[in-house]
Motif scaffolding. Structure first.
Motif, short mmCIF file in Angstrom:
data_model
loop_
_atom_site.label_atom_id
_atom_site.label_comp_id
_atom_site.label_asym_id
_atom_site.label_seq_id
_atom_site.Cartn_x
_atom_site.Cartn_y
_atom_site.Cartn_z
N VAL A 142 0.83 -1.21 0.00
CA VAL A 142 0.00 0.00 0.00
C VAL A 142 0.87 1.26 0.00
O VAL A 142 0.55 2.25 -0.67
CB VAL A 142 -0.95 0.00 1.21
N ALA A 143 1.97 1.24 0.73
CA ALA A 143 2.86 2.40 0.76
C ALA A 143 3.36 2.75 -0.64
O ALA A 143 3.37 3.92 -1.04
CB ALA A 143 4.05 2.14 1.69
N ILE A 144 3.77 1.74 -1.41
CA ILE A 144 4.23 1.97 -2.78
C ILE A 144 3.07 2.46 -3.65
O ILE A 144 3.22 3.39 -4.46
CB ILE A 144 4.87 0.70 -3.37
N ALA A 145 1.90 1.84 -3.49
CA ALA A 145 0.72 2.25 -4.27
C ALA A 145 0.39 3.71 -4.03
O ALA A 145 0.11 4.47 -4.98
CB ALA A 145 -0.47 1.36 -3.93
N VAL A 146 0.42 4.13 -2.77
CA VAL A 146 0.14 5.53 -2.44
C VAL A 146 1.20 6.44 -3.07
O VAL A 146 0.88 7.51 -3.62
CB VAL A 146 0.08 5.73 -0.92
N GLY A 147 2.45 6.03 -3.00
CA GLY A 147 3.52 6.83 -3.60
C GLY A 147 3.33 7.02 -5.09
O GLY A 147 3.54 8.12 -5.62
N ILE A 148 2.91 5.96 -5.78
CA ILE A 148 2.69 6.04 -7.22
C ILE A 148 1.47 6.88 -7.56
O ILE A 148 1.50 7.76 -8.44
CB ILE A 148 2.53 4.62 -7.81
N LYS A 149 0.36 6.65 -6.86
CA LYS A 149 -0.90 7.30 -7.20
C LYS A 149 -0.97 8.75 -6.73
O LYS A 149 -1.55 9.61 -7.41
CB LYS A 149 -2.07 6.50 -6.63
N GLU A 150 -0.40 9.04 -5.57
CA GLU A 150 -0.54 10.38 -5.01
C GLU A 150 0.58 11.34 -5.44
O GLU A 150 0.36 12.55 -5.47
CB GLU A 150 -0.56 10.30 -3.47
N PHE A 151 1.74 10.81 -5.77
CA PHE A 151 2.87 11.69 -6.10
C PHE A 151 3.30 11.60 -7.57
O PHE A 151 4.14 12.39 -8.01
CB PHE A 151 4.06 11.38 -5.18
N ALA A 152 2.75 10.66 -8.32
CA ALA A 152 3.01 10.53 -9.75
C ALA A 152 4.49 10.68 -10.10
O ALA A 152 4.86 11.52 -10.91
CB ALA A 152 2.18 11.55 -10.53
N PRO A 153 5.36 9.88 -9.51
CA PRO A 153 6.78 10.02 -9.80
C PRO A 153 7.11 9.53 -11.22
O PRO A 153 6.41 8.67 -11.78
CB PRO A 153 7.44 9.10 -8.76
N ASP A 154 8.18 10.09 -11.78
CA ASP A 154 8.67 9.61 -13.07
C ASP A 154 9.46 8.31 -12.89
O ASP A 154 9.49 7.47 -13.78
CB ASP A 154 9.58 10.66 -13.72
N LYS A 155 10.09 8.19 -11.73
CA LYS A 155 10.89 7.02 -11.43
C LYS A 155 10.80 6.70 -9.94
O LYS A 155 10.40 7.56 -9.13
CB LYS A 155 12.37 7.23 -11.81
N VAL A 156 11.19 5.48 -9.60
CA VAL A 156 11.32 5.06 -8.20
C VAL A 156 12.77 4.66 -7.98
O VAL A 156 13.33 3.88 -8.76
CB VAL A 156 10.39 3.88 -7.88
#
Length: 361
Positions: free
Chosen positions: A291-305
């Motif tokens: 869930v932490a990764i999902a939130v990071g992807i969906k809420e912050f829309a990063p170009d990369k991880v």
């Protein structure tokens, strides 16, 4: 549009920073291949590393310089909590310092399990002295003997998609174990396509019997791991609250995503609640890294991880968590492998070729 306008637009595109989510590793990532990590990559971090060694020397603990400089890797020496925690923190924080800030804008940080403590340090919620105090203290809590243990089991299919059948099997085994006298078993970490279970010895042994064997590898015990993120660590939580005061915690300078998917920002963080979460809920309740990764992807829309070293044990679980929400348009393992080989969007600093895309020369 004139040629001048085209050139100006191109220049703006070229100088724009890429948005990145930074992920801190947990226990189990400093293995045989990582021995000497600090010597290979961080000879310029002598003052930072020396400060950790000074702190540990005051507690009559071996310095991380000496641990990292051993001639041979030792499970007994390098995987114990009191050594592994400080060593992994030093490697991860040193990697974080090397991220090219002219190329990358860090929009949020998160971590897996012990990586939450490292994430607090990355975000500035713990200063360098506070970080080693919290991380070393939590890592040393069971130096006299582990409480319970952990095992890991997959709940995905060959395409890295959630396998509902495996999930039902795991949940059913947890229920059966807890209905057996003297046995305790809990979900500990939701780790991408894996579930980490925590329990007492009787509970873990019964789970190993009940869980179907997969490839002769799973269920897999995690060496030198206690029953993290479970009610079995109540006394550890109580002790941590007594030893680590709220005054160690500060407002984060970068948004942090915790093991429940909550976002702690520089504008709204309640330090009392952060202290309570870190030393109570985070210790006793399941850590949902997926869930932490999902939130990071969906809420912050990063170009990369970017995954900090040492090692790359989180590469698969992070990719699986991204696939789970179809981040970066990845729908399965094949999508990830195909795109990653051409234009990698998941960069692990523990992998030399990917590290070179992250650091500033």
């Amino acid at each position: 549009m004139s040629q001048v306008d085209h050139n100006q637009l191109a220049n703006k595109v070229n100088i724009s920073k890429q948005r990145v989510l930074v992920v801190a590793p947990g226990r189990g990532c400093y293995n045989k291949d990582e021995l000497g990590y600090l010597q290979r990559f961080h000879t310029d971090k002598k003052d930072f590393i020396a400060s950790i060694d000074t702190y540990r020397k005051s507690l009559n603990q071996q310095g991380i310089t000496q641990l990292d400089g051993q001639a041979k890797y030792s499970f007994k020496l390098h995987t114990t909590g009191e050594n592994a925690s400080a060593l992994i923190y030093a490697c991860a924080m040193s990697d974080f310092k090397d991220i090219d800030r002219e190329q990358y804008e860090i929009v949020a940080v998160t971590g897996n399990s012990m990586g939450w403590y490292i994430a607090l340090a990355l975000a500035g919620s713990l200063n360098e002295q506070g970080a080693i105090e919290v991380i070393n203290t939590m890592g040393s809590m069971m130096a006299d003997g582990l409480i319970g243990g952990q095992l890991i089991y997959p709940e995905m299919d060959e395409h890295w998609l959630q396998d509902c059948t495996k999930t039902m099997i795991i949940d059913d085994v947890i229920a059966k174990v807890n209905n057996s006298e003297g046995c305790e078993l809990f979900s500990s970490i939701y780790l991408g396509g894996y579930r980490v279970l925590a329990g007492n010895e009787a509970g873990l042994k019964l789970a190993e019997i009940l869980l179907p064997n997969i490839d002769g590898r799973y269920p897999m015990r995690l060496y030198n791991h206690a029953a993290f993120h479970s009610p079995l660590l109540q006394q550890i939580s109580n002790k941590a609250k007594a030893l680590l005061p709220q005054e160690l915690f500060h407002q984060p300078q970068i948004p942090m995503i915790d093991g429940e998917g909550n976002i702690w920002t520089q504008y709204s963080t309640d330090l009392q609640k952060l202290h309570e979460y870190t030393l109570v809920e985070q210790v006793l309740a399941p850590y949902d890294f997926t869930v932490a990764i999902a939130v990071g992807i969906k809420e912050f829309a990063p170009d990369k991880v970017i995954i900090l070293g040492p090692g790359n044990t989180l590469g698969g679980p992070v990719a699986q968590a991204i696939i789970n929400v179809q981040g970066f348009d990845w729908r399965n393992k094949a999508d990830f492998i195909s795109v990653q080989g051409i234009l990698p969007r998941l960069l692990a600093m523990g992998i030399k070729t990917q590290r070179e895309l992250v650091i500033k020369y």
